[in-house]
Design a protein around this motif. Structure first.
Motif, PDB file in Angstrom:
ATOM      1  N   UNK A  48      48.258  -7.499   5.416  1.00 60.48           N
ATOM      2  CA  UNK A  48      46.941  -7.071   5.895  1.00 60.48           C
ATOM      3  C   UNK A  48      46.856  -5.560   6.038  1.00 60.48           C
ATOM      4  N   UNK A  49      47.889  -4.952   6.588  1.00 57.43           N
ATOM      5  CA  UNK A  49      47.837  -3.496   6.751  1.00 57.43           C
ATOM      6  C   UNK A  49      47.864  -2.787   5.394  1.00 57.43           C
ATOM      7  N   UNK A  50      48.573  -3.360   4.418  1.00 55.51           N
ATOM      8  CA  UNK A  50      48.581  -2.764   3.078  1.00 55.51           C
ATOM      9  C   UNK A  50      47.191  -2.865   2.437  1.00 55.51           C
ATOM     10  N   UNK A  51      46.550  -4.008   2.592  1.00 58.79           N
ATOM     11  CA  UNK A  51      45.197  -4.188   2.057  1.00 58.79           C
ATOM     12  C   UNK A  51      44.237  -3.214   2.726  1.00 58.79           C
ATOM     13  N   UNK A  52      44.329  -3.117   4.045  1.00 59.91           N
ATOM     14  CA  UNK A  52      43.429  -2.244   4.792  1.00 59.91           C
ATOM     15  C   UNK A  52      43.682  -0.770   4.497  1.00 59.91           C
ATOM     16  N   UNK A  53      44.900  -0.427   4.115  1.00 56.12           N
ATOM     17  CA  UNK A  53      45.213   0.952   3.759  1.00 56.12           C
ATOM     18  C   UNK A  53      44.810   1.323   2.343  1.00 56.12           C
ATOM     19  N   UNK A  54      44.504   0.318   1.520  1.00 55.96           N
ATOM     20  CA  UNK A  54      44.120   0.547   0.128  1.00 55.96           C
ATOM     21  C   UNK A  54      42.760  -0.079  -0.172  1.00 55.96           C
ATOM     22  N   UNK A  56      40.113   1.311  -1.219  1.00 61.97           N
ATOM     23  CA  UNK A  56      39.421   1.910  -2.353  1.00 61.97           C
ATOM     24  C   UNK A  56      39.725   1.247  -3.695  1.00 61.97           C
ATOM     25  N   UNK A  57      40.668   0.311  -3.734  1.00 61.04           N
ATOM     26  CA  UNK A  57      41.017  -0.361  -4.989  1.00 61.04           C
ATOM     27  C   UNK A  57      41.396  -1.810  -4.717  1.00 61.04           C
ATOM     28  N   UNK A  58      41.337  -2.623  -5.758  1.00 64.31           N
ATOM     29  CA  UNK A  58      41.768  -4.015  -5.646  1.00 64.31           C
ATOM     30  C   UNK A  58      43.295  -4.047  -5.711  1.00 64.31           C
ATOM     31  N   UNK A  91      40.042  -8.540   0.950  1.00 62.29           N
ATOM     32  CA  UNK A  91      39.834  -7.159   0.503  1.00 62.29           C
ATOM     33  C   UNK A  91      38.350  -6.842   0.409  1.00 62.29           C
ATOM     34  N   UNK A  92      37.612  -7.747  -0.191  1.00 59.55           N
ATOM     35  CA  UNK A  92      36.164  -7.522  -0.369  1.00 59.55           C
ATOM     36  C   UNK A  92      35.445  -7.470   0.969  1.00 59.55           C
ATOM     37  N   UNK A  93      35.771  -8.388   1.878  1.00 63.75           N
ATOM     38  CA  UNK A  93      35.120  -8.397   3.193  1.00 63.75           C
ATOM     39  C   UNK A  93      35.481  -7.161   3.992  1.00 63.75           C
ATOM     40  N   UNK A  94      36.759  -6.777   3.952  1.00 62.23           N
ATOM     41  CA  UNK A  94      37.186  -5.597   4.699  1.00 62.23           C
ATOM     42  C   UNK A  94      36.529  -4.344   4.142  1.00 62.23           C
ATOM     43  N   UNK A  95      36.455  -4.235   2.824  1.00 63.98           N
ATOM     44  CA  UNK A  95      35.814  -3.075   2.197  1.00 63.98           C
ATOM     45  C   UNK A  95      34.324  -3.036   2.541  1.00 63.98           C
ATOM     46  N   UNK A  96      33.677  -4.199   2.512  1.00 67.11           N
ATOM     47  CA  UNK A  96      32.249  -4.267   2.821  1.00 67.11           C
ATOM     48  C   UNK A  96      32.005  -3.890   4.277  1.00 67.11           C
ATOM     49  N   UNK A  97      32.860  -4.373   5.195  1.00 67.13           N
ATOM     50  CA  UNK A  97      32.700  -4.049   6.610  1.00 67.13           C
ATOM     51  C   UNK A  97      32.886  -2.553   6.841  1.00 67.13           C
TER      52      UNK A  97
END
Length: 108
Positions: A48-54, A56-58, A91-97
């Motif tokens: 989760x932290x890796x996804x949240x830290x990135x 800007x990309x998939x 990833x999509x939900x976190x980026x959208x939020x």
């Protein structure tokens, strides 16, 4: 665990203990199906932290697997089981939020 898919025991075969350690001391073991004593949380937190830290990309599953030290299939299954969404959906939900939060701040 309430969400475990294992068959429920008959009421006369059930014993209650104050703690998991007490049950283990009496000779019982944890469920082999849902594995409630497994430390799933640590790899999941890394993912989760890796996804949240990135954001800007998939982030591909193979990369998430390397971060957690698991196979991509295990990452997908564990993520879906614990959070109810796939890593890509997360990833999509976190980026959208994040986008909504940033755009809300700019309007003020």
């Amino acid at each position: 665990m309430p969400s475990c898919k294992s068959r429920r025991p008959l009421r006369e075969n059930v014993l209650f203990f104050a703690s998991a350690e007490g049950a283990q001391a009496a000779g019982f073991r944890a469920c082999k199906r849902c594995k409630p004593t497994t430390a799933w949380g640590r790899p999941l937190d890394k993912i989760r932290s890796h996804i949240e830290g990135n954001v800007d990309r998939a982030v591909p599953l193979a990369e998430l697997g390397r971060v957690a030290g698991l196979s991509p299939f295990t990452v997908q299954r564990m993520f879906k089981q614990e959070l109810g969404v796939s890593p890509l959906q997360y990833q999509r939900r976190f980026a959208r939020a994040g986008y909504v939060r940033r755009s809300g701040r700019e309007e003020r």
